[in-house]
Design an enzyme around this catalytic site. Sequence first.
Site, PDB file in Angstrom:
ATOM      1  N   GLU A 305       0.780  -1.318   0.008  1.00 54.44           N
ATOM      2  CA  GLU A 305       0.099  -0.168   0.068  1.00 54.44           C
ATOM      3  C   GLU A 305       0.802   1.346  -0.042  1.00 54.44           C
ATOM      4  O   GLU A 305       0.520   2.100   0.761  1.00 54.44           O
ATOM      5  CB  GLU A 305      -0.972   0.099   1.155  1.00 54.44           C
ATOM      6  CG  GLU A 305      -1.915  -1.081   0.957  1.00 54.44           C
ATOM      7  CD  GLU A 305      -2.934  -1.223   2.224  1.00 54.44           C
ATOM      8  OE1 GLU A 305      -4.113  -1.310   2.099  1.00 54.44           O
ATOM      9  OE2 GLU A 305      -2.287  -1.206   3.480  1.00 54.44           O
TER      10      GLU A 305
HETATM   11  C1  ACM Z   1      -2.371  -5.409   3.848  1.00 54.63           C
HETATM   12  O1  ACM Z   1      -3.683  -5.925   4.208  1.00 54.63           O
HETATM   13  N1  ACM Z   1      -2.246  -4.228   3.686  1.00 54.63           N
HETATM   14  C2  ACM Z   1      -1.397  -6.386   3.728  1.00 54.63           C
END
Ligand code: ACM
Length: 499
Positions: A305
């Site tokens: 992310e």
């Molecule tokens: C995640 O759920 N950001 C690995």
Amino acid sequence: MVLTLIPLPSSVTAAPGAFVLSPAARIVIVDGADAAASVLSDLLAHRCGLRPEVTTDDPAAGDIVLRATGADDEAYRLEVAERIEIAGADAGLFYGIQTLRQLLREDAGSWSIPQVSIVDAPRFAYRGVMLDVARTFFDVATVKAFIDRASSLKFNHLHLHLTDDQGWRLHIDSRPLLTEKASGTSVLGRPGGFYTKDDFREIIAYAAAHHMVVVPEIDLPGHTHAIGLAYPDVVEAPVMNDMLLAQSESLGQPLPAAGEPYQGWGVGHSSVRIHEDATWDFLRDVLGEVAEITPGDYLHIGGDECLGTPPADFDAFVERVTALTVELGKTPVAWHEAGSAVVAEGTVGQFWGSDTPSDEHIEHTRRFVERGGSVILSPSTRAYLDMKYTPEFPLGLSWAAVIDLETAYSWEPDAIVPGLDPAAILGIEGPLWAETLATLDDIDQLFFPRAAALAEIAWSSASAKDWNSFRARVGGLGPVWDAEGWGGHRPAEIDWSTP
Ligand code: ACM
């Protein structure tokens, strides 16, 4: 009678009759099964109020024999007849005792175990659970309680998500401001906290005694807002673009501000400064100390992310940080996005996409294998332990899916990422993110019974998987978990009465 065993062993042959545990029963250790004797002794004391004598004398009827074998694996044999015998190497003896834990039954003040012959070994080498201690800090006692629960289901890796935007949870001697300035809070105003090095060693030792290897995660290069509270020269200013503004609005949580603790759970706004020497001095210090204190092979460097990081910078970072991890003597583990980069040879990828993954997720996950690594599967639509059971469930989130027990059970690892060589699947892991969790009871609510479904996928053969069999067995385990003092959710579609 249903034998309430989860994960289902490789071979179970039941016989009529039962072994009755008498107060005169002894634990007989053969060929050095001392550690297992102490695990069994504690179990019998806790569950049955008995503390049998431990001896190396010849066994007699009514005794429990623990026979250490020289094997180097997790297999075990369990025979319950006029006496009980468990044979295996260290881990195998531990798992045989966990199987016994599930078979112990009290009837009118007497403890018995059905006669049975079991031969058992796991399908996957890596059977993991993850606890997010960054969004909400959980103290050492709670982590130990989590280990008790997970190891009873034969999970053998504990991934600790130690750092995130909301807090830094492990003391680093060379960078003391991390815990001094960046550990004080959790999400939504919950209390913060951190582990001293001694705390962390205590967790590692407790995990090892339960045959679990700790996999520490330092999430990089994103999820790093907290670092900026301590070492502002190492992080970028929070990114604020239209997407992140929209995310903040939909969560009803303000955007992070530089130098202020972040107590929301938006993602993607933070990054370390990828091209600065100061960042790499910091990372060498931090990862060096984490590698040094961790006896296990794996060091998780995150990689998920990084929504505000230019792709070329992200790839350059991942290439360098996985190489640094190898230089520090560890096998890097990274969330699957990191597969866009030239990861260090042997890096393990952790897939967290959906069970119908995008071409990009598939491509990134396969790259780890092309680079000589393997893959841990955590499909978020099946294996995420923090998703709600039903839309109305008071705890958990639902951004990936609503995951009832049957959904958590009914998937096959080989079928998740098309084109992935099944031999490259190291195992599976159930992550438990902690945005909505405050207490051990909250943890239990999301963990039991879904972790049992994951345990069976991780341990038992694919051909043995059967929802109707599982639902009957899991129902019978409810009273066992109750007897252990482990709470959890008891979904209405399961009959939770004593078998
Ligand atoms: C995640 O759920 N950001 C690995």
